[in-house]
Design an enzyme around this catalytic site. Structure first.
Site: not given
Ligand code: DGL
Length: 273
Positions: A11-12, A43-44, A74-75, A153, A185-187
């Site tokens: 993932d990012s 990344y988005g 990570c989508n 983050e 989004c995995t976040h």
């Protein structure tokens, strides 16, 4: 023995840890190798060619780590189109998009599903394509929520401003009457309380982590690659930025002590595959 190799995830940043947590729950005997590209997140907002290049560099690195499967947790990376790598890698490579759609299809009653994600994910139309293939009758309403990743983050989830930001982002989806919302989004599962408060009790939130781990188990079982229970389990975490912040967040999230190591990856790191 291939079944003693690790399951790799990328993932990012810390978002993919939501998938690691689910892997730990459903597949507790598996070794895990994780890469968080913290120096280059988010990344988005980046162009898809660049995100693809970063994902290829990370997967090249992961392939040096005795692994048996890669999960693109990570989508944004999955939406950037990884077909070239998928064909060459020689290992099962799965992502979180189709599992998320499948989980949503099990839940929706009114066939109106919302998808929230990064700008890259939403603009790519990746979710729409999967819905089109699996359930073309479903109405999909999507919305990019670019600030959410930075909120997570930077550990700002519990600040009062976040609720206002979420209300603004989610307004159109509420108005559309979706009964199911994919956290694309995995976040975002780390913001689930705030999102649930805004969407209200009649909307089911879908985190793709659970379904992705189930799919990973299915593939490992089918290929007789499940790790036998009993041995001690080894988890390795790599990040492209400083390891300290990542480690602190990971320990909180996984409720386990972990060690994280910094690996420098930059534009110049050549691709191997
Ligand atoms: N967690 C990632 C995703 O699922 C990436 C977010 C970002 O870096 O913008 O999309």
């Amino acid at each position: 023995m291939d079944n003693c190799k690790a399951v790799a995830l990328l993932d990012s940043g810390v978002g993919g840890l939501t998938v690691v947590k689910e892997i730990n729950r459903q597949l507790p005997s598996e070794h895990v190798v994780y890469f968080g590209d913290t120096a280059r997140m988010p990344y988005g907002p980046r162009p898809s060619e660049q995100v693809r290049h970063f994902a290829y560099q990370i997967m090249d690195f992961l392939l040096t780590q005795q692994i048996k499967m890669i999960i693109i947790a990570c989508n944004s990376a999955a939406s950037a189109g990884l077909e070239y790598y998928r064909k060459r890698v020689g290992l099962p490579l799965l992502d979180v998009i189709e599992p998320g759609v499948r989980a949503a299809l099990k839940q929706t009653l009114n066939r109106k599903v919302g998808v929230i994600g990064t700008t890259g994910t939403i603009e790519s139309g990746a979710y729409q394509r999967v819905f089109q293939r699996l359930a073309p009758d479903v109405h999909v309403f999507s919305r990019a929520c670019p600030l959410f990743v930075l909120v997570v983050e930077n550990e700002l989830v519990h600040t009062p401003e976040v609720l206002g930001v979420a209300e603004e982002y989610l307004h159109s989806l509420k108005k559309a009457g979706v009964d199911t919302l994919i956290l694309g989004c995995t976040h975002y599962p780390l913001l689930a309380d705030v999102i649930a408060a805004v969407m209200g009790p009649n909307v089911t939130l879908i985190s793709s982590a659970e379904e992705t781990a189930r799919e990973a188990r299915r593939i490992l079982e089918e290929r007789e690659l499940l790790h036998p229970p009993g041995d001690s389990v080894l988890h390795r975490f790599y990040v492209s930025g400083p390891a300290k912040n990542f480690r602190q967040m990971a320990v909180k999230l996984l409720e386990n002590e972990i060690r994280a190591f910094q690996v420098v990856l930059d534009e110049e790191t050549p691709l191997l595959l």
